[in-house]
Scaffold this motif. Structure first.
Motif, PDB file in Angstrom:
ATOM      1  N   ILE A  10       0.843  -1.206   0.000  1.00 25.50           N
ATOM      2  CA  ILE A  10       0.000   0.000   0.000  1.00 25.50           C
ATOM      3  C   ILE A  10       0.869   1.243   0.000  1.00 25.50           C
ATOM      4  O   ILE A  10       0.611   2.205  -0.732  1.00 25.50           O
ATOM      5  N   ARG A  11       1.929   1.252   0.820  1.00 27.47           N
ATOM      6  CA  ARG A  11       2.816   2.417   0.847  1.00 27.47           C
ATOM      7  C   ARG A  11       3.599   2.566  -0.454  1.00 27.47           C
ATOM      8  O   ARG A  11       3.927   3.682  -0.861  1.00 27.47           O
ATOM      9  N   LEU A  12       3.867   1.443  -1.132  1.00 29.53           N
ATOM     10  CA  LEU A  12       4.543   1.489  -2.416  1.00 29.53           C
ATOM     11  C   LEU A  12       3.663   2.153  -3.463  1.00 29.53           C
ATOM     12  O   LEU A  12       4.126   2.951  -4.275  1.00 29.53           O
ATOM     13  N   TYR A  13       2.371   1.867  -3.402  1.00 27.21           N
ATOM     14  CA  TYR A  13       1.436   2.440  -4.369  1.00 27.21           C
ATOM     15  C   TYR A  13       1.001   3.853  -3.981  1.00 27.21           C
ATOM     16  O   TYR A  13       0.861   4.719  -4.839  1.00 27.21           O
ATOM     17  N   GLY A  14       0.779   4.098  -2.687  1.00 25.15           N
ATOM     18  CA  GLY A  14       0.204   5.378  -2.274  1.00 25.15           C
ATOM     19  C   GLY A  14       1.185   6.356  -1.676  1.00 25.15           C
ATOM     20  O   GLY A  14       0.924   7.552  -1.639  1.00 25.15           O
ATOM     21  N   GLY A  15       2.308   5.875  -1.147  1.00 24.65           N
ATOM     22  CA  GLY A  15       3.253   6.766  -0.492  1.00 24.65           C
ATOM     23  C   GLY A  15       3.292   6.516   1.009  1.00 24.65           C
ATOM     24  O   GLY A  15       2.541   5.693   1.561  1.00 24.65           O
ATOM     25  N   GLU A  16       4.173   7.242   1.712  1.00 28.36           N
ATOM     26  CA  GLU A  16       4.397   7.009   3.136  1.00 28.36           C
ATOM     27  C   GLU A  16       3.213   7.417   4.015  1.00 28.36           C
ATOM     28  O   GLU A  16       3.155   7.076   5.174  1.00 28.36           O
ATOM     29  N   GLY A  17       2.280   8.186   3.473  1.00 24.71           N
ATOM     30  CA  GLY A  17       1.126   8.582   4.284  1.00 24.71           C
ATOM     31  C   GLY A  17       0.050   7.514   4.364  1.00 24.71           C
ATOM     32  O   GLY A  17      -0.974   7.703   5.026  1.00 24.71           O
ATOM     33  N   TYR A  18       0.271   6.371   3.718  1.00 26.72           N
ATOM     34  CA  TYR A  18      -0.749   5.324   3.657  1.00 26.72           C
ATOM     35  C   TYR A  18      -0.193   4.024   4.224  1.00 26.72           C
ATOM     36  O   TYR A  18       1.001   3.891   4.498  1.00 26.72           O
ATOM     37  N   GLY A  19      -1.092   3.041   4.418  1.00 23.11           N
ATOM     38  CA  GLY A  19      -0.666   1.764   4.956  1.00 23.11           C
ATOM     39  C   GLY A  19      -1.617   1.253   6.025  1.00 23.11           C
ATOM     40  O   GLY A  19      -2.804   1.591   6.038  1.00 23.11           O
ATOM     41  N   LEU A  20      -1.072   0.409   6.940  1.00 20.82           N
ATOM     42  CA  LEU A  20      -1.880  -0.246   7.975  1.00 20.82           C
ATOM     43  C   LEU A  20      -1.741   0.478   9.297  1.00 20.82           C
ATOM     44  O   LEU A  20      -0.674   0.965   9.641  1.00 20.82           O
ATOM     45  N   GLU A  21      -2.879   0.526  10.037  1.00 18.96           N
ATOM     46  CA  GLU A  21      -2.894   0.977  11.422  1.00 18.96           C
ATOM     47  C   GLU A  21      -3.582  -0.105  12.252  1.00 18.96           C
ATOM     48  O   GLU A  21      -4.725  -0.454  11.960  1.00 18.96           O
TER      49      GLU A  21
ATOM     50  N   ARG B  48      -5.437   2.391   5.003  1.00 16.36           N
ATOM     51  CA  ARG B  48      -5.615   3.728   4.429  1.00 16.36           C
ATOM     52  C   ARG B  48      -4.971   3.778   3.051  1.00 16.36           C
ATOM     53  O   ARG B  48      -3.781   3.525   2.889  1.00 16.36           O
ATOM     54  N   LEU B  49      -5.802   4.077   1.994  1.00 18.00           N
ATOM     55  CA  LEU B  49      -5.325   4.137   0.620  1.00 18.00           C
ATOM     56  C   LEU B  49      -5.669   5.488   0.032  1.00 18.00           C
ATOM     57  O   LEU B  49      -6.580   6.167   0.502  1.00 18.00           O
ATOM     58  N   PRO B  50      -4.955   5.893  -1.023  1.00 18.84           N
ATOM     59  CA  PRO B  50      -5.314   7.161  -1.682  1.00 18.84           C
ATOM     60  C   PRO B  50      -6.700   7.079  -2.285  1.00 18.84           C
ATOM     61  O   PRO B  50      -7.108   6.043  -2.781  1.00 18.84           O
ATOM     62  N   LEU B  51      -7.418   8.177  -2.242  1.00 18.36           N
ATOM     63  CA  LEU B  51      -8.797   8.211  -2.719  1.00 18.36           C
ATOM     64  C   LEU B  51      -8.863   8.243  -4.235  1.00 18.36           C
ATOM     65  O   LEU B  51      -9.795   7.717  -4.838  1.00 18.36           O
ATOM     66  N   ASN B  52      -7.892   8.870  -4.876  1.00 19.57           N
ATOM     67  CA  ASN B  52      -7.928   8.969  -6.329  1.00 19.57           C
ATOM     68  C   ASN B  52      -7.791   7.591  -6.952  1.00 19.57           C
ATOM     69  O   ASN B  52      -7.100   6.714  -6.417  1.00 19.57           O
ATOM     70  N   PRO B  53      -8.438   7.345  -8.109  1.00 23.80           N
ATOM     71  CA  PRO B  53      -8.274   6.047  -8.796  1.00 23.80           C
ATOM     72  C   PRO B  53      -6.808   5.790  -9.080  1.00 23.80           C
ATOM     73  O   PRO B  53      -6.030   6.708  -9.330  1.00 23.80           O
ATOM     74  N   ILE B  54      -6.407   4.529  -9.051  1.00 26.09           N
ATOM     75  CA  ILE B  54      -5.001   4.146  -9.209  1.00 26.09           C
ATOM     76  C   ILE B  54      -4.833   3.395 -10.519  1.00 26.09           C
ATOM     77  O   ILE B  54      -5.634   2.512 -10.851  1.00 26.09           O
ATOM     78  N   THR B  55      -3.817   3.748 -11.275  1.00 26.87           N
ATOM     79  CA  THR B  55      -3.572   3.071 -12.544  1.00 26.87           C
ATOM     80  C   THR B  55      -2.932   1.714 -12.277  1.00 26.87           C
ATOM     81  O   THR B  55      -2.486   1.410 -11.169  1.00 26.87           O
ATOM     82  N   GLU B  56      -2.829   0.937 -13.295  1.00 32.18           N
ATOM     83  CA  GLU B  56      -2.276  -0.406 -13.115  1.00 32.18           C
ATOM     84  C   GLU B  56      -0.793  -0.360 -12.798  1.00 32.18           C
ATOM     85  O   GLU B  56      -0.213  -1.279 -12.284  1.00 32.18           O
TER      86      GLU B  56
END
Length: 623
Positions: A584-595, A609-617
């Motif tokens: 998740i952090r690889l796709y969204g960045g350091e502000g995302y992941g597991l809590e 916690r994932l980014p809200l914007n649609p994610i490309t492949e």
């Protein structure tokens, strides 16, 4: 001219010598010049500033404290005043007075005494914090009180200030401060009743304007001085001041202890400057001492509450020190300006240049080149920095390439990983279901198993939709329900407009598997898994919450401490959770992941916690 050239050469050599010293030697040399001045300036400036603000604050605090004391006492006396005023219009009191006037014999007076005592005792009980007792001197030259051992008889009472002032100002409520400080304060009033026979009325009203003093009764409500004394003593001890209360004629009612470390205190002279009928403050000086006197007028009785503090004790005369400090301060400012400019050009400026280059070093190491004019530690640091930056950037590039390859291999390994025990147990369950010939159930579990594998593969794509990910974990939980004989239940909730958002696949099943295998192991009650999908703070949140026995604190601590670790699968426990967090952090960045929130014997709550914007492949946001 020759002398000027010689002087210039000396300047140049001296400057070059200083600038070629080590950074430590140069800074020591420079700071020794002005350190003394800076310390002196700061100390004196801080001292004077502190005195100023302390004096200002002390005055504000004293005024606030004075207002508080005055308002506290005034409110209490106002309440007592209102209760006292009501006495003269209460039918019960009027009946007692008229009954006494009507009967007048000694035998009846015993009962009258009981009536007065009962009536006054009720008033005293309501105000026992401030009221000592109540007495009434009648026009029949007798005195009654709520206390049988009253402090006055009729003969002694009429000689007091209570009686004299009440008779002098008839029918008026008075605050009486007797000249004998051992006697209590009092609310006093003279009165008599007459019968209003107008229009056939028999109502008794308070009489006015009788020319005969013998018509009047005098009632006195005695106030405890200790009540006022305790209030001002408390204020005095907190502020180290002297607090007084004076009546409208300027005589002291109560006062706290005298100021400490002071000569003979001329209270009469100080209090003589308090303006009657007003509030204010002034300074009084005597024999080198300076007193600040602040006084507050009480509106309902004309009394004053007065604060007196010895300014000479708190603040010594520092005018000479302040003048000297001002001169030193101005000189120090001038020197500091010159020296700080020199220091800035010789030390700070090169360091700032180095910091700027270091901040931009991440963009291109070829641009991270720093040079300096002099041969000192900064020059040595620049050479080391230039070499280090080249090596670091080469190392970063190689690590990035290796990390990318490692991530791809780890993710492929996770996709290819199928738990043999899960597959065997599921097939074993299908076998026994077939033995019992429950064909519908067999069909259901086979369909769930097929759907589970289909959604796991996802046609080889790493990105899926929220709807597919939820369906994948739902099929997994349906299979586990059959295996575990409905030992747990689950519920999934989320708005329909979130179902088409694109997310990395296989992020929910490892979390749910952890709840089922570890959280519901050996529990004696029905397990529940609650999955919620929602939007919060511009992020897409998956909340997985169970009521199991919680995570092992050691494993949880290990997970938290090693979540950013680059260890292999064999080196870490809880790899599946870590893998989800890292993907998740690889796709969204350091502000995302597991809590993870763990409550032993109550359950585990995991938030993805994932980014809200649609994610490309390719794993990048379209936004």
């Amino acid at each position: 001219m020759a002398g000027m050239n010689m002087l210039n050469r000396v300047k140049v050599k001296t400057l070059d010598y200083i600038m070629n010293l080590s950074l430590k030697s140069r800074m020591v040399f420079l700071y020794l010049i002005f350190t003394f001045f800076i310390i002196s300036v700061i100390s004196i400036f801080a001292y004077n500033t502190t005195l100023f603000h302390l004096e200002k604050k002390e005055k504000e605090v004293l005024e606030d404290s004075l207002d508080y004391i005055s308002e506290r006492i005034e409110v209490r006396l106002k309440s007592l005043n209102e209760q006292f005023q009501q006495i003269f219009n209460e039918k019960r009191f009027i009946d007692i007075v008229l009954k006494y006037n009507a009967e007048g014999d000694a035998q009846a007076n015993v009962y009258i005494q009981n009536d007065f005592s009962t009536y006054f005792s009720e008033l005293v009980v309501k105000n026992q914090d401030i009221v000592h007792s109540v007495s009434i001197a009648t026009d029949y030259k007798e005195i009654f009180s709520n206390q049988y051992n009253q402090i006055f008889n009729y003969k002694s009472f009429i000689e007091t200030d209570y009686y004299k002032q009440a008779m002098e100002k008839k029918n008026k409520l008075l605050y009486v401060n007797p000249t004998d400080p051992k006697l209590p304060l009092a609310l006093a009033r003279s009165f008599y009743y007459l019968r209003d026979s107008s229009a056939g009325s028999n109502f008794n009203i308070v009489g006015f304007g009788s020319s005969q003093n013998s018509d009047y009764n005098v009632i006195a409500l005695f106030i405890k001085r200790i009540y006022l004394q305790q209030i001002i003593d408390y204020a005095s001890s907190r502020r180290n001041t002297m607090v007084l209360m004076t009546d409208e004629s300027g005589r002291v009612i109560v006062q706290s202890q005298k100021l400490t470390d002071t000569p003979e205190f001329k209270s009469a002279e100080i209090l003589g400057k308090v303006a009657p009928g007003s509030s204010g403050s002034y300074e009084y000086k005597d024999e080198g001492r300076s007193y600040v006197v602040t006084y507050k007028l009480m509106q309902n009785n004309g009394w004053h509450t007065i604060y007196i503090y010895d300014k000479s004790v708190l603040f010594k005369d520092t005018s000479g020190i302040r003048n000297s400090a001002l001169v030193v301060f101005l000189l120090s400012v001038f020197l500091i300006i010159i020296i700080s400019h020199f220091v800035s050009n010789t030390v700070v400026k090169p360091i700032r240049n180095l910091i700027r280059i270091m901040d931009n070093a991440g963009d291109d190491y070829r641009c991270a080149i720093f040079t300096t004019r002099y041969d000192d530690e900064i020059a040595h640091l620049s050479r080391t920095f230039n070499t280090m930056m080249k090596k670091i950037n080469e190392l970063i590039l190689r690590i990035q390439q290796e990390e990318k390859a490692k991530r791809e291999e780890e993710f492929k390994a996770l996709q290819a990983q199928i738990n043999p025990h899960f597959l065997y147990n599921t097939l074993d369950t299908i076998y026994w279901m077939a033995k019992t010939d429950n064909k519908d159930s067999i069909a259901d579990i086979i369909a769930d198993l097929a759907g589970f594998f289909r959604l796991s593969l996802n046609k080889g794509q790493e990105i899926t939709t929220v709807a597919n990910e939820i369906e994948h974990v739902r099929k997994y939980m349906c299979i586990q329900q059959v295996r575990m004989r409905n030992k747990f239940s689950f519920q999934i909730s989320g708005d329909s407009h979130l179902m088409n958002l694109r997310i990395p696949k296989l992020i929910l099943q490892p979390i749910v598997e952890n709840s089922i295998i570890h959280g519901f192991n050996s529990i004696s009650y029905q397990g529940v898994i609650d999955i919620r999908v929602e939007i919060s703070a511009q992020s897409l949140l998956f909340t997985i919450e169970d009521n199991g026995k919680g995570m092992n604190e050691f494993h949880l601590t290990e997970w938290i401490e090693n979540k950013d670790s680059k260890a292999t699968i064999e080196e870490q426990a809880g790899y599946a959770l870590r893998n989800v967090d890292q993907r998740i952090r690889l796709y969204g960045g350091e502000g995302y992941g597991l809590e993870i929130t763990n409550k032993p014997q109550e359950g585990v709550k995991v938030i993805l916690r994932l980014p809200l914007n649609p994610i490309t492949e390719e794993g990048k946001s379209n936004g």
